[in-house]
Scaffold this motif. Structure first.
Motif, PDB file in Angstrom:
ATOM      1  N   PRO A 120     -21.294  12.030 -24.497  1.00 26.74           N
ATOM      2  CA  PRO A 120     -21.674  11.710 -23.120  1.00 26.74           C
ATOM      3  C   PRO A 120     -21.806  10.211 -22.925  1.00 26.74           C
ATOM      4  CG  PRO A 120     -23.544  12.602 -24.354  1.00 26.74           C
ATOM      5  CD  PRO A 120     -22.331  12.779 -25.221  1.00 26.74           C
ATOM      6  N   ASN A 130     -22.077  10.052 -16.822  1.00 24.95           N
ATOM      7  CA  ASN A 130     -23.150  11.043 -16.848  1.00 24.95           C
ATOM      8  C   ASN A 130     -24.477  10.412 -16.403  1.00 24.95           C
ATOM      9  OD1 ASN A 130     -24.872  13.151 -17.366  1.00 24.95           O
ATOM     10  ND2 ASN A 130     -24.747  13.012 -19.587  1.00 24.95           N
ATOM     11  N   SER A 183     -16.583  18.057 -20.680  1.00 26.21           N
ATOM     12  CA  SER A 183     -16.631  17.049 -21.739  1.00 26.21           C
ATOM     13  C   SER A 183     -17.476  17.537 -22.910  1.00 26.21           C
ATOM     14  CB  SER A 183     -17.190  15.743 -21.178  1.00 26.21           C
ATOM     15  OG  SER A 183     -17.309  14.772 -22.194  1.00 26.21           O
ATOM     16  N   GLU A 238     -17.168  15.991 -26.681  1.00 23.15           N
ATOM     17  CA  GLU A 238     -17.054  14.554 -26.471  1.00 23.15           C
ATOM     18  C   GLU A 238     -18.446  13.924 -26.390  1.00 23.15           C
ATOM     19  OE1 GLU A 238     -12.819  14.481 -24.011  1.00 23.15           O
ATOM     20  OE2 GLU A 238     -14.722  14.289 -22.932  1.00 23.15           O
ATOM     21  N   PRO A 273     -17.234  18.218 -14.642  1.00 24.68           N
ATOM     22  CA  PRO A 273     -16.621  17.311 -15.635  1.00 24.68           C
ATOM     23  C   PRO A 273     -17.545  17.033 -16.827  1.00 24.68           C
ATOM     24  CG  PRO A 273     -17.132  16.131 -13.591  1.00 24.68           C
ATOM     25  CD  PRO A 273     -17.296  17.581 -13.311  1.00 24.68           C
ATOM     26  N   ILE A 274     -18.846  16.940 -16.589  1.00 20.70           N
ATOM     27  CA  ILE A 274     -19.788  16.718 -17.697  1.00 20.70           C
ATOM     28  C   ILE A 274     -19.805  17.928 -18.624  1.00 20.70           C
ATOM     29  CG2 ILE A 274     -22.232  16.420 -18.278  1.00 20.70           C
ATOM     30  CD1 ILE A 274     -22.511  14.784 -15.688  1.00 20.70           C
ATOM     31  N   ASP A 286     -17.447   9.068 -22.980  1.00 23.30           N
ATOM     32  CA  ASP A 286     -16.235   9.795 -22.623  1.00 23.30           C
ATOM     33  C   ASP A 286     -16.273  10.393 -21.222  1.00 23.30           C
ATOM     34  OD1 ASP A 286     -15.186   9.317 -25.196  1.00 23.30           O
ATOM     35  OD2 ASP A 286     -16.310  11.021 -26.005  1.00 23.30           O
ATOM     36  N   VAL A 287     -17.433  10.419 -20.608  1.00 27.14           N
ATOM     37  CA  VAL A 287     -17.565  10.936 -19.255  1.00 27.14           C
ATOM     38  C   VAL A 287     -18.774  10.256 -18.609  1.00 27.14           C
ATOM     39  CG1 VAL A 287     -19.047  12.884 -19.939  1.00 27.14           C
ATOM     40  CG2 VAL A 287     -17.691  13.047 -17.841  1.00 27.14           C
TER      41      VAL A 287
END
Length: 416
Positions: free
Chosen positions: A84, A90, A77, A82, A73-74, A87-88
């Motif tokens: 960090p 991390n 993104s 996006e 997912p990182i 938006d995700v």
């Protein structure tokens, strides 16, 4: 338990093969030295690419754990450009997602991440191999590379678990080479800034002691600031303090093995290891051990003292951080094999193999028996799997401490 059993079988077989190779070292080393083949590539193909193809393409296994839950997912993104942390989620450094996005540009699959990380490991091996040119013969460097690739911890963490820890050694090694071989303090600071922004927060343990090694602190600080300050300002404007909070949240979890997990069943009524003060105490102890190790360097070449500093720092970190796990052995296994390992010491060799087997298996075993954090000695003895797990924890923590002491003892020996 299939994963645990698989890792155990693979680890025992690899450990036995590595031990056999070590006992036949003169013969193997002579053969490697005389044969002009691209051995590093051959080793990687045999011990990384072919197992990857067999496990993930032929048997169709899917990467799990950190690869699926964090890296993928990182990476997606970052691929979408996006921000960090905002938006995700991390727990890593801000550039880490962009590293993970590279393989996903070509193959949008978690398996691509594992393959990419084996390539990063190959790069790390090649850089280490080149760094030791002039100190070790070609045959010895090739043999130590082969021995490293056979060890259970690197194999399991690279191929089976897809861990990224070896990346820290890339930036640490590049920084010390730039500083000591090319005498460039500014570029050293720039490399270190790129390293801490690309990996994880524990890289700061490498960053700070470089102040002891730099003779020109102003250019060194300028190198750090050139990349570090703009990124920090950007992150603060876009995420507030999320870029600090999310990595710190990862450090709040109680994991094993470390001094907290080993001592907790004996002193749980007197000490609360959940307090954040233990994280800062662990950080301070790690820095002090690293600095003390560097102070012992004397006239040793940087290719001697720096790997020992690196090993001692991350060994003690794995002991004193309450969220540390045995996976962190992967951080320093390569410099350990190149700098610390004496193949003539059969006892030390066997202990290293046993440690590798246990450190490769224990994290998965601990996870699958429910991640126990023992409250009492009675709880440890209440189930055979708990007793086995705690026994492995004791050995692993003891070996980490042994490496700290051994690294400092080796630096006290006269430089030849």
């Amino acid at each position: 338990m299939f994963v645990v059993l698989s890792k155990a079988v693979v680890s025992v077989l690899l450990g036995a093969l590595a031990l056999l190779m070590a006992f036949r070292r003169p013969v193997v080393e002579s053969f490697l030295n005389q044969s002009q083949r691209p051995w590093l590539l051959i080793f990687w193909l045999a011990l990384r690419l072919i197992p990857f193809v067999g496990i993930y393409l032929i048997l169709s296994f899917t990467p799990q754990s950190d690869v699926a839950n964090y890296y993928y997912p990182i990476g997606l993104s970052a691929k979408a450009l996006e921000v960090p942390y905002r938006d995700v989620v991390n727990p890593y450094s801000p550039f880490y997602g962009f590293w993970m996005a590279i393989p996903l540009l070509f193959w949008n699959n978690t398996k691509a991440l594992v393959l990419f990380l084996t390539l990063l490991e190959l790069l790390t091996v090649w850089l280490t191999y080149q760094t030791y040119e002039g100190l070790l013969s070609r045959g010895e460097r090739l043999f130590r590379t082969l021995f490293y690739l056979l060890l259970p911890v690197p194999f399991c963490m690279s191929v089976l678990s897809g861990q990224e820890d070896v990346m820290l050694w890339i930036f640490a090694l590049l920084a010390i080479v730039v500083l000591k071989r090319y005498n460039n303090d500014y570029l050293c600071g720039l490399v270190l800034a790129f390293g801490i922004l690309s990996t994880k927060a524990v890289f700061i343990l490498i960053l700070l002691p470089f102040f002891l090694l730099s003779r020109r602190p102003v250019p060194f600080l300028a190198g750090l600031a050139t990349l570090g300050l703009p990124v920090l300002v950007f992150l603060y404007l876009k995420t507030g303090v999320l870029f600090i909070e999310q990595p710190l949240q990862e450090g709040a979890y109680l994991k094993a093995p470390n001094w907290a997990s080993v001592l907790h069943p004996w002193i749980s009524g007197f000490t609360n290891f959940e307090l954040s003060v233990w994280n800062y105490a662990g950080l301070l102890i790690s820095l002090l051990v690293g600095i003390q190790t560097l102070r012992l360097r004397g006239q040793h070449d940087y290719r001697t003292y720096f790997p020992l500093f690196y090993i001692a720092t991350f060994s003690i970190m794995t002991v004193v951080q309450k969220n540390a796990i045995a996976n962190y052995a992967y951080l320093f296994m390569l410099p350990l094999v190149f700098q610390m390992l004496d193949f003539r010491n059969r006892t030390g060799l066997v202990l290293l193999i046993v440690f590798n087997i246990l450190a490769a298996v224990q994290p998965s075993f601990w996870w699958r028996i429910g991640q126990p954090y023992y409250q009492s000695v009675g709880e440890i003895l209440s189930r055979p799997d708990y007793t086995l797990d705690y026994g492995m924890e004791l050995f692993i923590v003891g070996y980490f401490l042994y490496l700290v002491v051994k690294a400092q003892k080796l630096l006290k020996l006269p430089y030849i």
